[in-house]
Design an enzyme around this catalytic site. Structure first.
Site, PDB file in Angstrom:
ATOM      1  N   ASP A 146      58.818  56.723  12.381  1.00 12.85           N
ATOM      2  CA  ASP A 146      57.706  57.647  12.145  1.00 12.85           C
ATOM      3  C   ASP A 146      58.121  59.107  12.260  1.00 12.85           C
ATOM      4  O   ASP A 146      57.308  59.993  12.021  1.00 12.85           O
ATOM      5  CB  ASP A 146      56.557  57.362  13.130  1.00 12.85           C
ATOM      6  CG  ASP A 146      55.355  56.763  12.413  1.00 12.85           C
ATOM      7  OD1 ASP A 146      55.517  56.284  11.279  1.00 12.85           O
ATOM      8  OD2 ASP A 146      54.255  56.784  12.985  1.00 12.85           O
ATOM      9  N   ASP A 172      47.032  47.999  20.305  1.00 12.82           N
ATOM     10  CA  ASP A 172      47.389  46.621  20.616  1.00 12.82           C
ATOM     11  C   ASP A 172      46.209  45.877  21.246  1.00 12.82           C
ATOM     12  O   ASP A 172      45.857  44.766  20.830  1.00 12.82           O
ATOM     13  CB  ASP A 172      48.600  46.582  21.536  1.00 12.82           C
ATOM     14  CG  ASP A 172      48.464  47.518  22.739  1.00 12.82           C
ATOM     15  OD1 ASP A 172      47.449  48.236  22.829  1.00 12.82           O
ATOM     16  OD2 ASP A 172      49.371  47.537  23.585  1.00 12.82           O
TER      17      ASP A 172
END
Length: 753
Positions: free
Chosen positions: A142, A459
């Site tokens: 990223d 998550d």
């Protein structure tokens, strides 16, 4: 004829082992009874109090503590784990029957997450005991860093030597930086061939390490006529998608580098956005039915970890019982006695307790997912191949025809052999398309499909959504541990991690995935919802905790009290809670092999973290809800150091200019002032009346202030240290002003109107 129970074809591939501890349950009920007795005492004696404010505040705080204790009891009431038998699997199944697995490794910053750590994770995953043709490794960068790409290319070249070496000699630790240490020396009885290859491999790894170190120490120049041309004139937050196929099953798994497209005009959703790009790109290129996501610092410590997971996949006849497989987080570089309390040792019982309900929570790493579940399939959905029309998937998965084709194959259960598929490099053009930052517009990515948006803890949000659709999950705890990671190396990095967790977990309660809503409207079990509340309320806990921490000082300064006096029978209720709870937690820690010092560090850091990092996490979410600020995703710093380093400063508290520690300093200073106040009052006591005076001074409150002083002892030392081990003077001045303001308010409130 009798069945041979020792035959591997008859024995189970996995077993669910349930633990019952009547002693632990009895102690928990005793603690609950004490807490309820304290609440009853508060209510009954409320009318007899001359200072009702501290009494009322104590009642509210203790009601909250009782509620949290009930959540904790419900979560760990039953304990279970899953034992797997990969040796039986190898005798029962052929390699061609194993499902393919797409492995996702994510990194976001080559400085905070050094490339040497990431590449060791990559090497360990490339070398696992699993058919190479069934694996594809995707590295998501990223930061769009040419350094990361360069490191991956060099690492892949080294892997062509490292992987055969590991498998030839059955090396157990397949991350080179953990294998090549001063403790791993050659033995006299090692074969000459092994000694020669070992030395060669160590030299090759040293060369790889030096290349990455040298590349990281100077600006990386990108030649427009080289393989790095795509990195020329790009900014980490504004660049087109970069996808490069580095290896295509030439003795190794596929190795693919991805840096998704970014544009300041489009929200990128941090790690969740990166995971969804990985899901789409891998869906087009390899489309494995299983996906494993691993943080860049979590190397595969057990080479058979994939086989352990396959024991669970093959061991359950009903897919509903195995929505995802979570391998617990453990750490290889944990500091002695866990001074920062961030190595998760105290969550062992909670993890196994949740495993006995609907299954463990998704921890963001070390997790095997079924692709069809990530694609939004609910438990017990029955979809036949003929019922899926490609165009029906357009509104859900986007405009890519190639992606919709692979989605239909996964959802319908079509098993297409990898050898019959196209190579990843032949599909790269379509992969670029789905990696675009605008591809998700008008689709359900991040809403109902893929990793969900709306929380910094993507998550947990994704995991609760999976459980809410009726799926169960399974914990897989192989021995040795499946994955080992890098714990935050400093106190500021630990605070950053804890703050981000508190923010993300609390955000979940303000989405449509609130555990209570999923229990009412979906298929989340009630006790599983309580377990989610236990962890999602971390940030909220900071308010009653910090109020309770200020109560002793307030009472001492104002001459009031919030605890029963020592000459009252009720005095034994809070004493009983304190003593039994701490002995019980110590007993739990001893059962895990945790030292006394570690237990104490966990206890004090539990208080410190709650009143600092979790408090700021709570405030950040409140400001976001009021529209006054936005949540910023902060990457936790990782640190690479030698396995046998012995730094005398390891574990020492370091401080920066962050305001997060200010509440802790204020709590410390306020309670110190209160203790000084108590000592001065004791000095004025007449000898003939000393016992009556002492009984009226509030020994319970004085003990609580001493307890706070012990919990924040490291902050006290930081007040008198210099450099990075000392608290910055500006932070001390700010804390001092707030402390004086609190004392002033206390004195004003004690004066009659």
């Amino acid at each position: 004829m009798a069945i041979n129970t020792q035959d591997s074809t008859c024995l189970p591939l996995q077993e669910k082992i349930v633990y019952h501890s009547k002693t632990a349950r009895f102690i928990e009920l005793v603690i609950l009874s004490f807490l309820l007795s304290l609440l009853v005492y508060r209510v009954i004696s409320f009318k007899d109090q001359s200072h009702y404010i501290p009494w009322l505040l104590a009642l509210l705080c203790e009601s909250w503590f009782t509620f949290i204790w009930i959540l904790s009891m419900s979560t760990k009431w039953n304990q279970c784990t899953t034992k797997t038998y990969p040796d039986r699997l190898m005798k029962r199944a052929n390699e061609f029957e194993f499902p393919a697995v797409d492995v996702f490794v994510t990194t976001a910053d080559p400085i905070l997450e050094p490339c040497i750590i990431t590449m060791n994770t990559v090497l360990s995953l490339l070398a696992v005991d699993y058919p190479a043709q069934k694996l594809a490794l995707y590295l998501s960068d990223d930061a769009c860093s040419p350094l990361t790409y360069y490191s991956l290319v060099e690492t892949t070249n080294f892997a062509k030597l490292w992987v055969p070496f590991c498998k030839k000699y059955n090396i157990q630790v397949r991350a080179p930086f953990r294998y090549f240490t001063s403790n791993s020396t050659l033995l006299d009885d090692d074969s000459l061939e092994f000694q020669r290859e070992w030395k060669m491999m160590k030299n090759e790894y040293d060369d790889l390490y030096k290349k990455m170190e040298l590349a990281s120490q100077r600006p990386f120049t990108c030649d427009r006529n080289s393989d790095f041309a795509d990195f020329c004139d790009v900014h980490r937050s504004d660049h087109p998608a970069i996808i490069k196929v580095i290896s295509e099953n030439k003795g190794l798994p596929h190795v693919i580098y991805i840096s998704r497209e970014k544009n300041p005009k489009h929200h990128h959703y941090y790690k969740a956005g990166a995971m969804n790009v990985l899901a789409r790109v891998s869906g087009i290129m390899t489309n494995a039915p299983l996906m494993l996501n691993v943080d860049c610092d979590m190397y595969a410590n057990n080479p058979q970890v994939f086989l352990h997971a396959m024991c669970i996949i093959f061991g359950y006849k009903n897919d509903q019982d195995c929505g995802f497989i979570q391998v617990p987080q453990a750490f290889y570089d944990g500091l002695k006695d866990d001074p920062f309390g961030n190595q998760l040792a105290n969550y062992y019982y909670l993890m196994n307790g949740i495993s006995a309900i609907q299954g463990p929570l998704y921890g963001g790493t070390n997790c095997f997912h079924r692709r069809k579940i990530i694609y939004g399939l609910s438990a017990n959905d029955k979809i036949k191949n003929g019922n899926i029309i490609n165009e029906d998937l357009h509104q859900v998965f986007g405009k890519s025809f190639e992606l919709r084709e692979t989605v239909a194959q996964i959802i319908s259960g079509s098993n297409i052999k990898i050898e019959n598929q196209k190579t990843p490099s032949s599909l790269i053009e379509e992969a670029f398309y789905v990696a675009g930052c605008s591809y998700e517009y008008g689709t359900l990515w991040g809403k109902k499909v893929g990793w969900l948006y709306g929380s910094a803890a993507e998550d947990m949000l994704t995991g609760i959504n999976i459980h809410g659709r009726g799926w169960k999950s399974v914990i897989c705890s192989p021995d040795p541990p499946g994955f080992l990671g890098c714990a935050p190396p400093t106190y500021p990095s630990s605070l950053t991690q804890q703050k981000r967790w508190a923010i993300g977990l609390l955000e979940i309660l303000f989405t449509d995935k609130n555990p209570l809503l999923l229990t009412i409207k979906a298929k989340l079990w009630f006790r599983q919802a309580l377990a989610y509340y236990w962890i999602c309320l971390w940030g909220v806990r900071s308010i009653p905790e910090i109020c309770y921490a200020f109560l002793p000082a307030y009472c001492i300064i104002t001459g009031s009290h919030f605890l029963p006096k020592i000459n009252e029978r009720a005095f034994f209720i809070p004493v009983g809670v304190f003593m039994i709870f701490n002995v019980y937690v110590f007993w739990e820690c001893k059962r895990l092999g945790v030292s006394l010092r570690t237990w104490w560090n966990l206890q004090r850091m539990g208080r410190v973290t709650t009143m600092t990092a979790w408090l700021f996490g709570f405030l950040s979410v409140m400001l976001k809800l009021m529209g006054l600020s936005k949540i910023v995703f902060e990457v936790t710093q990782k640190e690479h150091k030698s396995n046998d380093s012995d730094d005398k400063n390891d574990g020492r508290f370091m401080y920066d200019k962050s305001p997060v520690i200010i509440p802790g300093i204020v709590v410390l200073l306020v309670n110190m002032i209160a203790l000084v106040n108590s000592v001065l009052r004791l000095l004025k006591v007449n000898n003939s009346e000393i016992w009556m005076e002492v009984l009226g001074l509030g020994l319970g409150e004085m003990f609580c202030s001493v307890w706070m002083l012990l919990c924040f002892w490291e902050f006290l030392k930081g007040l008198f240290r210099n450099g990075k081990y000392g608290i910055p003077s500006l932070t001390i001045w700010k804390s001092g002003v707030l402390t004086l303001f609190f004392v002033h308010v206390c004195r004003k409130s004690s004066q009659p109107f």
